[in-house]
Design an enzyme around this catalytic site. Structure first.
Site, PDB file in Angstrom:
ATOM      1  CG  ASP A  85      -2.168   0.870   0.982  1.00 37.04           C
ATOM      2  OD1 ASP A  85      -3.182   0.678   1.662  1.00 37.04           O
ATOM      3  OD2 ASP A  85      -2.097   1.759   0.096  1.00 37.04           O
TER       4      ASP A  85
HETATM    5  C1  GLC Z   1      -4.337   4.423  -0.288  1.00 37.37           C
HETATM    6  C2  GLC Z   1      -5.205   3.249   0.138  1.00 37.37           C
HETATM    7  C3  GLC Z   1      -5.297   2.165  -0.898  1.00 37.37           C
HETATM    8  C4  GLC Z   1      -5.159   2.792  -2.281  1.00 37.37           C
HETATM    9  C5  GLC Z   1      -3.738   3.311  -2.410  1.00 37.37           C
HETATM   10  C6  GLC Z   1      -3.500   3.994  -3.756  1.00 37.37           C
HETATM   11  O1  GLC Z   1      -3.667   4.938   0.821  1.00 37.37           O
HETATM   12  O2  GLC Z   1      -4.909   2.635   1.382  1.00 37.37           O
HETATM   13  O3  GLC Z   1      -6.553   1.515  -0.713  1.00 37.37           O
HETATM   14  O4  GLC Z   1      -5.413   1.825  -3.279  1.00 37.37           O
HETATM   15  O5  GLC Z   1      -3.409   4.187  -1.341  1.00 37.37           O
HETATM   16  O6  GLC Z   1      -4.243   5.170  -3.831  1.00 37.37           O
END
Ligand code: GLC
Length: 720
Positions: free
Chosen positions: A280
């Site tokens: 993430d």
């Molecule tokens: C965010 C979220 C995740 C998302 C990623 C890209 O912080 O936790 O669900 O897909 O970053 O935006």
């Protein structure tokens, strides 16, 4: 001139990957594992040097920008051209984006989609989203979010499929197939050109954040991991999901982006996952904050050796992996494995043969009438009728309606919490939908419930109150200490009672809300979630009876925040709860039961279940359960027949009930259908601490009915 093997489309992908790996430097390999966001001219040199393997389209394509200028396909092509024509090996980038519930034709939030209990409707919705996103040059969607959630204070409960692993697993499989277009249970050799790669996230257990506070620590036993939180991810992987995203949080002190047991032993080895794991956003670098990495170099080594293949937006892989390999702290075999996984998906997406997007494609694909119609049907099917004393459905001719409440003419709330590509002006509000239906001859007063409005309201036939929470109070980093309605809304309903006309409460929200008093005071309560771009139309379709509501709760609605966590598939404890007795797990100042149980929902007709029978299958541990479902009302309707099981005696304490089957049953007035559930090893086993299926002989209970309190049941015996 012979083309290099990796550029030869007739060679097997494994050969093309091997050829490419043999040509890449350590820096280029680390570059493939590096994802950066909002790529633009500042990043062109890094792309030329092969230091970026993926682009994350994080900026909004619409809000504040002229849609025609901000067409992702043009941006993708600009950057892709440099990667393909100006870098040494010409490896194309894969572009990802949060395509969470619809793309331009915004769907209800995933928790609302889950309330349809319809894999078919979710697969269809994600197919629309995939085609719209791919037309815009996006190859990869960071979805479906599969975090089981038992704490509605957590803002991200909106993005998942609720509290139950069985329901979430069935919907996960459908969600993956909708995005990817694959029809077999494996990552396709070739994705259809109009689909996107799915991403099961956030692996795993993110919804167990203590206190419902986002990013918070979790304590999850192996039993609960395997039987609850991992289940929907396993279903997604079995359906060929191409990627997985490792979560921010830790389980018992081990952050998920350094969790070798889960990322490598379970996901890649036990389940045979052949795609790649992306962290993430920033999660690899955050291993330092977690206190298990001293610096970026340490974090990169921990994450890569645990099984994270791509680093989202920290650059620590790019900056450190080559040296870590040279120092022997990360094996080149592990580095090659990560690169190979990413290349395999890039080849399957067809990027080497067709790296560019058509900048004009989106006009012909976005917001098609049939897409809007599909989302309207989905929205109406997601809504859950929680109370109705008969006031609904409204007869629309010559009706005088007073419409009030903070969400009566609201756009952003209907879009929901993850819609970077939705446009507010394309939302139909509840007010617009009702006005459009009633026509000029009818009266629709849209007013604040101030004193002078009282006589206005009193002259109306019905007061519709649009309540609930904004989209900004839902989703990531939007957790609430209570699940009460926003300030003033209960008072609004209480003051509306003075008008002595029927009250219909329409509640929009991204989580279960405390509707205890609203349910006491209103004559009808419809929970509409954040229903997407056609949400107002969907609500009107239900209120006026064009659609008989069939939504069922995918998550328990507590009576108060104090009851949280409250979920139906809990274990019995040594003192199971006989009603109104003492000495069991309870509060002295609250009823034990939820306000509305998992699986609950009303219809404009009524249904009865009867004649439940079981029959063992010959020579195998399987039982068939048949039951008759009858529409006992005076209009056609659809109910969700739900089958719950209890393993009465096992080596570990098993839940008092577990959903093990469900079926949407549509019946004409007075019609009866017999339906069957087959309960075999998959349904009757549980997972041990190592994720192995365990089916133990003995007595089981089974119930079938309209929600998790189903009473029609019997016992059966499984012998091995
Ligand atoms: C965010 C979220 C995740 C998302 C990623 C890209 O912080 O936790 O669900 O897909 O970053 O935006």
């Amino acid at each position: 001139m012979t083309i290099p093997a990796y550029k030869n489309p007739i060679l097997p992908v494994t050969e093309r990957i091997e050829d490419l790996l043999g040509r890449m430097t350590l820096e280029e390999k680390a570059g493939q594992l590096n994802q950066w966001f909002n790529l633009g001219p500042d990043h062109y040199d890094q792309v030329r040097r092969g230091e970026i393997g993926s682009g994350l389209m994080a900026n909004s394509s619409t809000a504040g920008n002229n849609r025609q200028e901000r067409v992702f396909a043009k941006l993708v092509n600009e950057i892709q051209k440099i990667a393909v024509t100006e870098s040494r090996l010409g490896i194309p980038l894969i572009f990802g984006r949060d395509v969470i519930h619809g793309y331009r034709t915004v769907a209800p939030i995933p928790l609302g989609m889950a309330a349809t209990w319809s894999p078919e409707l979710i697969q269809a919705a994600n197919t629309i989203a995939a085609k719209e996103a791919r037309a815009d040059g996006i190859h990869w969607g960071f979805s479906p979010m599969l975090d089981i959630a038992r704490d509605p204070r957590w803002g991200r409960v909106a993005e998942g499929f609720g509290e139950d692993p069985f329901l979430a697993g069935k919907l996960a499989a459908a969600a993956v197939r909708g995005f990817q277009g694959n029809d077999q249970d494996a990552i396709p050799q070739k994705f259809p050109a109009d689909r996107i790669v799915a991403c099961a996230k956030h692996f795993v257990g993110y919804g167990a954040a203590e206190g419902g506070r986002d990013y918070n620590t979790t304590e999850i036993t192996r039993q609960t991991l395997h039987n609850i939180y991992l289940a929907p991810f396993k279903a997604a992987i079995k359906s060929g999901c191409g990627t997985v995203m490792s979560a921010f949080h830790d389980i018992g002190g081990i952050p998920l982006s350094a969790h070798r047991y889960l990322l490598n032993d379970v996901l890649k080895e036990q389940w045979g996952f052949g795609g790649f794991v992306v962290s993430d956003w920033g999660a690899v670098g955050e291993l330092i904050n977690h206190g298990i990495a001293a610096d970026g170099n340490h974090a990169a080594g921990l994450a890569c050796n645990a099984g994270v293949d791509m680093d989202m937006c920290t650059m620590v892989y790019l900056q450190n992996l080559p040296d870590l390999v040279r120092a022997g702290k990360v094996s080149e075999a592990r580095l090659n494995d990560a690169v190979a996984r990413i290349l395999r998906i890039k080849f399957a997406v067809g990027l080497f043969e067709s790296p560019y997007a058509d900048p004009n494609a989106s006009q012909a694909i976005h917001l098609l009438p049939e897409s809007l119609a599909a989302m309207r049907r989905l929205a109406a099917s997601s809504m859950v009728l929680l109370k109705n004393n008969g006031i609904l459905p409204l007869c629309s001719d010559k009706l005088t309606i007073c419409l009030s409440g903070p969400l009566a003419d609201q756009r952003q709330a209907l879009l929901g919490c993850w819609t970077p590509d939705g446009q507010e002006e394309e939302v139909t509000t509840l007010k617009e939908a009702i006005a459009g239906r009633l026509g000029p001859e009818a009266w629709l007063h849209h007013c604040e419930l101030s004193d002078d409005a009282v006589k206005l309201a009193r002259s109306s036939d019905v007061l519709i109150l649009a309540l609930g929470e904004s989209a900004g109070r839902s989703g990531e980093d939007n957790c609430t200490a209570t699940i009460d309605l926003p300030a003033g809304q209960e008072a609004l309903v209480e003051s509306a009672r003075r008008m002595e006309i029927p009250i219909v409460a329409v509640v929009f929200g991204g989580r279960p809300l405390n509707l205890s008093r609203v349910t006491d005071w209103a004559d009808a309560v419809l929970f509409a979630w954040h229903p997407g771009i056609t949400g107002g139309l969907g609500v009107a379709d239900v209120l006026f009876g064009d659609v008989n509501p069939s939504g069922r709760l995918p998550i328990t609605f507590p009576r108060s925040s104090g009851q949280i966590p409250l979920y139906y598939n809990h274990r019995p404890t040594g003192r199971p709860a006989p009603a109104n007795s003492r000495r069991h797990s309870r509060y002295v100042d609250s009823l034990d039961s939820p306000l509305f149980p998992f699986g609950f929902g009303l219809s404009y007709t009524t249904f009865e279940y009867g004649n439940l029978r079981t029959a063992p299958a010959p020579q195998k541990p399987e039982i068939s359960v048949t039951v008759e479902v009858t529409n006992t009302g005076n209009r056609a309707g659809t109910t969700i027949a739900q089958c719950y099981v209890r393993d009465i005696v096992a080596s570990v304490a098993r839940p008092v009930r577990e959903l093990k089957g469900f079926e949407r049953v549509s019946l004409a007035a007075g019609e009866t259908k017999t339906i069957m559930f087959r309960l075999g090893p998959e349904e009757l086993s549980y997972q041990d601490d190592n994720g192995n299926d365990v089916l133990e002989p003995g007595r089981f209970q089974v119930w079938v009915g309209g929600d998790s309190n189903a009473e029609l049941g019997t016992e059966f015996e499984i012998t091995l």
